[in-house]
Scaffold this active site. Structure first.
Site, PDB file in Angstrom:
ATOM      1  N   GLU A  93      31.368  49.425  32.489  1.00 14.10           N
ATOM      2  CA  GLU A  93      29.914  49.347  32.605  1.00 14.10           C
ATOM      3  C   GLU A  93      29.250  48.962  31.289  1.00 14.10           C
ATOM      4  O   GLU A  93      29.838  49.089  30.209  1.00 14.10           O
ATOM      5  CB  GLU A  93      29.372  50.679  33.098  1.00 14.10           C
ATOM      6  CG  GLU A  93      29.772  51.831  32.217  1.00 14.10           C
ATOM      7  CD  GLU A  93      29.598  53.176  32.906  1.00 14.10           C
ATOM      8  OE1 GLU A  93      30.150  53.349  34.007  1.00 14.10           O
ATOM      9  OE2 GLU A  93      28.924  54.026  32.338  1.00 14.10           O
ATOM     10  N   CYS A 106      24.422  47.800  25.474  1.00 13.34           N
ATOM     11  CA  CYS A 106      25.500  48.699  25.079  1.00 13.34           C
ATOM     12  C   CYS A 106      26.752  48.253  25.836  1.00 13.34           C
ATOM     13  O   CYS A 106      26.756  48.247  27.070  1.00 13.34           O
ATOM     14  CB  CYS A 106      25.060  50.105  25.467  1.00 13.34           C
ATOM     15  SG  CYS A 106      26.327  51.331  25.275  1.00 13.34           S
ATOM     16  N   CYS A 113      39.101  55.809  28.299  1.00 10.46           N
ATOM     17  CA  CYS A 113      39.054  56.070  26.855  1.00 10.46           C
ATOM     18  C   CYS A 113      40.141  57.072  26.485  1.00 10.46           C
ATOM     19  O   CYS A 113      40.358  58.047  27.198  1.00 10.46           O
ATOM     20  CB  CYS A 113      37.681  56.632  26.491  1.00 10.46           C
ATOM     21  SG  CYS A 113      37.465  56.852  24.710  1.00 10.46           S
ATOM     22  N   CYS A 117      36.472  63.174  24.659  1.00 12.79           N
ATOM     23  CA  CYS A 117      35.485  64.138  24.171  1.00 12.79           C
ATOM     24  C   CYS A 117      35.068  65.029  25.346  1.00 12.79           C
ATOM     25  O   CYS A 117      34.948  64.557  26.482  1.00 12.79           O
ATOM     26  CB  CYS A 117      34.259  63.418  23.628  1.00 12.79           C
ATOM     27  SG  CYS A 117      34.640  62.357  22.225  1.00 12.79           S
ATOM     28  N   CYS A 120      31.999  63.852  27.497  1.00 12.71           N
ATOM     29  CA  CYS A 120      31.868  62.442  27.870  1.00 12.71           C
ATOM     30  C   CYS A 120      32.633  62.112  29.149  1.00 12.71           C
ATOM     31  O   CYS A 120      33.763  62.559  29.350  1.00 12.71           O
ATOM     32  CB  CYS A 120      32.375  61.572  26.715  1.00 12.71           C
ATOM     33  SG  CYS A 120      32.248  59.821  27.052  1.00 12.71           S
ATOM     34  N   CYS A 338      27.463  57.194  28.618  1.00 16.49           N
ATOM     35  CA  CYS A 338      28.766  56.583  28.561  1.00 16.49           C
ATOM     36  C   CYS A 338      29.717  56.935  29.716  1.00 16.49           C
ATOM     37  O   CYS A 338      30.106  58.085  29.890  1.00 16.49           O
ATOM     38  CB  CYS A 338      29.331  57.087  27.248  1.00 16.49           C
ATOM     39  SG  CYS A 338      30.760  56.289  26.693  1.00 16.49           S
TER      40      CYS A 338
HETATM   41  N1  SAH Z   1      34.208  56.018  21.215  1.00 16.28           N
HETATM   42  C1  SAH Z   1      33.031  55.599  20.526  1.00 16.28           C
HETATM   43  C2  SAH Z   1      32.106  54.813  21.390  1.00 16.28           C
HETATM   44  C3  SAH Z   1      31.659  55.565  22.624  1.00 16.28           C
HETATM   45  S1  SAH Z   1      29.991  55.875  22.504  1.00 16.28           S
HETATM   46  C4  SAH Z   1      32.352  56.785  19.885  1.00 16.28           C
HETATM   47  O1  SAH Z   1      32.803  57.898  20.093  1.00 16.28           O
HETATM   48  O2  SAH Z   1      31.414  56.594  19.146  1.00 16.28           O
HETATM   49  C5  SAH Z   1      29.951  57.559  22.332  1.00 16.28           C
HETATM   50  C6  SAH Z   1      28.491  57.959  22.421  1.00 16.28           C
HETATM   51  O3  SAH Z   1      28.106  58.056  23.798  1.00 16.28           O
HETATM   52  C7  SAH Z   1      28.261  59.319  21.852  1.00 16.28           C
HETATM   53  O4  SAH Z   1      28.090  59.307  20.463  1.00 16.28           O
HETATM   54  C8  SAH Z   1      26.998  59.675  22.564  1.00 16.28           C
HETATM   55  O5  SAH Z   1      25.935  59.076  21.880  1.00 16.28           O
HETATM   56  C9  SAH Z   1      27.111  59.012  23.933  1.00 16.28           C
HETATM   57  N2  SAH Z   1      27.465  59.954  25.002  1.00 16.28           N
HETATM   58  C10 SAH Z   1      28.675  60.133  25.587  1.00 16.28           C
HETATM   59  N3  SAH Z   1      28.615  61.079  26.534  1.00 16.28           N
HETATM   60  C11 SAH Z   1      27.339  61.510  26.561  1.00 16.28           C
HETATM   61  C12 SAH Z   1      26.642  62.479  27.336  1.00 16.28           C
HETATM   62  N4  SAH Z   1      27.239  63.209  28.272  1.00 16.28           N
HETATM   63  N5  SAH Z   1      25.327  62.664  27.075  1.00 16.28           N
HETATM   64  C13 SAH Z   1      24.702  61.931  26.115  1.00 16.28           C
HETATM   65  N6  SAH Z   1      25.300  60.997  25.369  1.00 16.28           N
HETATM   66  C14 SAH Z   1      26.604  60.789  25.590  1.00 16.28           C
END
Ligand code: SAH
Length: 354
Positions: A93, A106, A113, A117, A120, A338
């Protein structure tokens, strides 16, 4: 088989291929213009090419690396989410975020991934595969086309903050940055491109040494190793101290300021002690903090910090002179964080993962 994407060809490679087809080499420029200037994904729209050349292109290359399967707009119209199907049926996406004078896309860099995390959606199904440079850049090309046709607007910024860890797919990501920034391709200023990473130390150094020239965002989320490890299991491999050393090197080498992303999770990293730790970590360093209220994901028990706690956290940073913004998660109603749309697509009606 390694798929051949037409977008992956340089002008020289295109000429060599055309010679092999007994076609004049000037056609390379025409094909390039269709791809990169007009954003055309359908050979039949390349009307100045002969039917036989179009057929040869079709049978030799993937010309449309992604097909839109879903598009959703947030009620405030600020965010549009796109779900794409790739040549092998996998889904990724992208999100378009509208702000005054800005149209930011974005992009995803991987299917799934490896980082996983806790907050995420992207890591929930684990890592599936890397995207090629063509698959990354075509997310921008396809949205550019749509934005131009529907709203007469152009994309101004690109962020690598979609699905995946861009520094775990280094070569393709760097190549996609070349496609985005080289004037022969899309010609975006590198100052308008930001790569976000969880902190893959050796590749932050490489990014600096290779002179890639884009902005860097670090997904920090905690300023103490123990807490960070709890929400980012991958962080065990990369201690915070080493990440910060690499970030300092990056700043020295490139002169670029760094953005630190920090998702605020109730009771996990949002107390005043956490704000103090963050200030201590950033003392003497250039950069700003992007505070992100957690966007709830089905099946994850973490909670968004209260407005009061977010306010107190920000106030502390302000008092300590740490530049910060609070990104009220745009597009919450369309699951724009994300990996959320792709995750939902793989879930049953009752919301249970399958
Ligand atoms: N792997 C890379 C790129 C992924 S972007 C990284 O870790 O930076 C990761 C970003 O997505 C996080 O920093 C956050 O800004 C956003 N993100 C992911 N899950 C989220 C959630 N549940 N709520 C809000 N932002 C989220």
């Amino acid at each position: 088989m390694n798929p051949s994407f037409l977008h992956a060809l340089s002008m020289e490679e295109m000429k060599v291929w055309l010679q092999g087809q007994k076609e004049p080499v000037f056609r390379a420029k025409q094909i390039f213009e269709w791809l990169w200037k007009h954003g055309v994904f359908d050979v039949d729209k390349m009307t100045n090419l002969s039917l036989s050349l179009r057929e040869a292109l079709r049978s030799s290359f993937i010309i449309q690396p992604l097909t839109k399967v879903h598009q959703e707009e947030s009620t405030d119209k600020e965010t549009t989410k796109f779900l794409w199907q790739l040549y092998d049926g996998k889904m990724v996406e992208s999100v378009l975020i509208r702000a005054p004078g800005r149209r930011t896309v974005c992009v995803s860099s991987q299917v799934g991934c490896p980082v996983r995390c806790a907050f995420c959606a992207s890591g929930k199904g684990g890592f599936v595969r890397d995207l090629s440079a063509s698959e990354i850049v075509c997310q921008v090309l396809a949205i550019q086309q749509e934005l131009q046709a529907v709203e007469d607007e152009r994309i101004t910024n690109v962020v690598y903050m979609g699905m995946g860890e861009p520094l775990r797919n280094y070569d393709a990501v760097v190549e996609s940055i070349r496609f985005l920034s080289d004037p022969a391709y899309l010609g975006f200023s590198k100052r308008r491109i930001t790569l976000s990473t969880v902190g893959i130390v050796e590749n932050i150094l490489r990014l600096a040494n290779d002179g890639v020239g884009v902005n860097l965002a670090i997904s920090l989320h905690a300023s103490r190793q123990e807490i960070r490890q709890k929400i980012i299991p991958y962080a065990r491999q990369y201690p915070l101290e080493e990440i910060m050393k690499a970030v300092d090197y990056f700043h020295e080498a490139t002169g670029r300021d760094i953005t630190y992303e920090y998702i605020l999770l109730a009771g996990v990293n949002d107390r005043i002690e956490d704000a103090k730790d963050l200030c201590a970590l950033l003392r003497g360093r250039q950069g700003s903090v992007n505070l992100i209220p957690y966007n709830a994901i089905p099946g994850i028990t973490l909670q968004r910090s209260t407005t009061r706690d977010i306010g107190a956290f920000r106030e502390y940073l302000d008092r300590m002179g740490i530049v910060n913004t609070c990104r009220y998660t745009k597009g919450t109603d369309i699951a724009a964080a994300c990996g959320q749309l792709a995750l939902r697509e793989s879930m049953g009606e009752d919301g249970g993962a399958v």
